[in-house]
Every structure is written in structure tokens, then in C-alpha cells.
Motif scaffolding. Structure first.
Motif, PDB file in Angstrom:
ATOM      1  N   UNK A   4      35.099  -8.709 -14.889  1.00  0.00           N
ATOM      2  CA  UNK A   4      34.087  -9.664 -15.323  1.00  0.00           C
ATOM      3  C   UNK A   4      33.920  -9.588 -16.835  1.00  0.00           C
ATOM      4  N   UNK A   5      34.420 -10.591 -17.513  1.00  0.00           N
ATOM      5  CA  UNK A   5      34.320 -10.651 -18.974  1.00  0.00           C
ATOM      6  C   UNK A   5      32.884 -10.970 -19.382  1.00  0.00           C
ATOM      7  N   UNK A   6      32.573 -10.711 -20.622  1.00  0.00           N
ATOM      8  CA  UNK A   6      31.199 -10.925 -21.109  1.00  0.00           C
ATOM      9  C   UNK A   6      30.771 -12.388 -21.056  1.00  0.00           C
ATOM     10  N   UNK A   7      31.737 -13.314 -21.017  1.00  0.00           N
ATOM     11  CA  UNK A   7      31.377 -14.734 -20.935  1.00  0.00           C
ATOM     12  C   UNK A   7      31.565 -15.323 -19.533  1.00  0.00           C
ATOM     13  N   UNK A  12      20.094  -6.039 -17.087  1.00  0.00           N
ATOM     14  CA  UNK A  12      20.922  -4.987 -17.687  1.00  0.00           C
ATOM     15  C   UNK A  12      22.233  -5.575 -18.217  1.00  0.00           C
ATOM     16  N   UNK A  13      22.841  -6.475 -17.453  1.00  0.00           N
ATOM     17  CA  UNK A  13      24.087  -7.104 -17.901  1.00  0.00           C
ATOM     18  C   UNK A  13      23.839  -7.940 -19.156  1.00  0.00           C
ATOM     19  N   UNK A  42      25.318  -7.532 -23.244  1.00  0.00           N
ATOM     20  CA  UNK A  42      26.129  -8.550 -23.903  1.00  0.00           C
ATOM     21  C   UNK A  42      26.761  -9.592 -23.009  1.00  0.00           C
ATOM     22  N   UNK A  43      26.503  -9.530 -21.705  1.00  0.00           N
ATOM     23  CA  UNK A  43      26.975 -10.596 -20.827  1.00  0.00           C
ATOM     24  C   UNK A  43      26.120 -11.833 -21.110  1.00  0.00           C
TER      25      UNK A  43
END
Length: 136
Positions: free
Chosen positions: A72-75, A94-95, A99-100
Motif C-alpha cells: 500500500x503506497x502512501x497515495x 495513524x496511517x 503520510x498516507x
């Protein structure tokens, strides 16, 4: 602020965006005994990462690392779900703090609140919305 998304709208968003993922943050006991959302119709699997570890129910210290390990990438648009929406909101927060950028909470979770008879799954949530699920 994390947006609460009704289960049907989360499902529609995942159908419309092949990058979107559903992350179930309940415990392995809940996945095994209660069931999990079934995403076969959109050719995806639910990402299973517990927010708390059963039976101690202590926060999963490796949660954020496990999000990354799951690809799962930040975007990536991520829809977090738990039993009733509380743990998934904490996981989404939290995600987001890590930075998500596109995280959502599935309102009322997989089973929703208790009905007048003290049972879950009938009032609101993924199951009550009639969305696909299966036993593990």
C-alpha cells in the motif's frame, strides 16, 4: 479529519478505482469466526492487518510497516474497516499521520452496532448493507 464512508459508497469507490484497497483491521479471531468482506467481484483481496493483537488487544506495533509490506503506497486510496468503525478510525488516523494521503473509515464497520436483541450485523455496517462477505 478522516472521512466516514458508508459501506455501499466504499464498495462503489473500490469498484470505480482499481488502486483502492480495503484494509480490515480486526483481529485474526474475528476474521476466522465472523468472516471477512469478499472482493472477488472486483478481483481483489482484502488486506488483513490487525490494529490490535488478539488476545492481549495491545496495539499492533508493526501496523504501519505491515501496510507498506502489503504494497500500500502512501497515495493508495485505503478504506479501513473493523467491527463497528472505532478501531478502523484509529488505524486511518495513524496511517494519515504517517503520510498516507487518501484514507477513509468505513462507517459502522463490518458488523455495525448492536440491535435491540444484542446482536450485530442487522442494523448497519458491511453485512447489513448486503455487501458480499465470506467465512474464512
Amino acid at each position: 479529519m478522516i472521512e466516514d464512508v458508508e459501506p455501499g459508497k466504499a464498495w462503489d469507490a473500490m469498484k470505480a478505482d482499481p488502486r483502492a484497497q480495503l484494509c480490515d483491521v480486526r483481529t485474526d479471531a474475528e476474521w476466522n469466526l465472523v468472516g471477512i468482506p469478499d472482493l472477488q467481484e472486483i478481483a481483489r483481496e482484502v488486506v488483513l492487518i490487525p490494529w490490535q493483537v488478539y488476545p492481549s488487544m495491545q496495539r499492533n506495533a508493526g501496523f504501519l510497516g505491515q501496510l507498506a509490506e502489503a504494497g500500500l503506497a502512501r497515495d493508495t486510496p485505503i478504506y479501513f474497516i473493523c467491527r463497528s468503525g472505532a478501531r478502523s478510525m484509529a488505524a486511518a488516523e495513524a496511517a494519515s499521520a504517517a503520510g498516507y494521503t487518501e484514507v477513509y473509515n468505513v462507517a459502522d464497520g463490518f458488523e455495525g452496532p448492536l440491535d435491540p436483541d444484542g446482536h450485530r450485523g442487522q442494523v448497519a455496517g458491511w453485512k447489513a448493507a448486503g455487501l458480499a462477505w465470506r467465512q474464512r
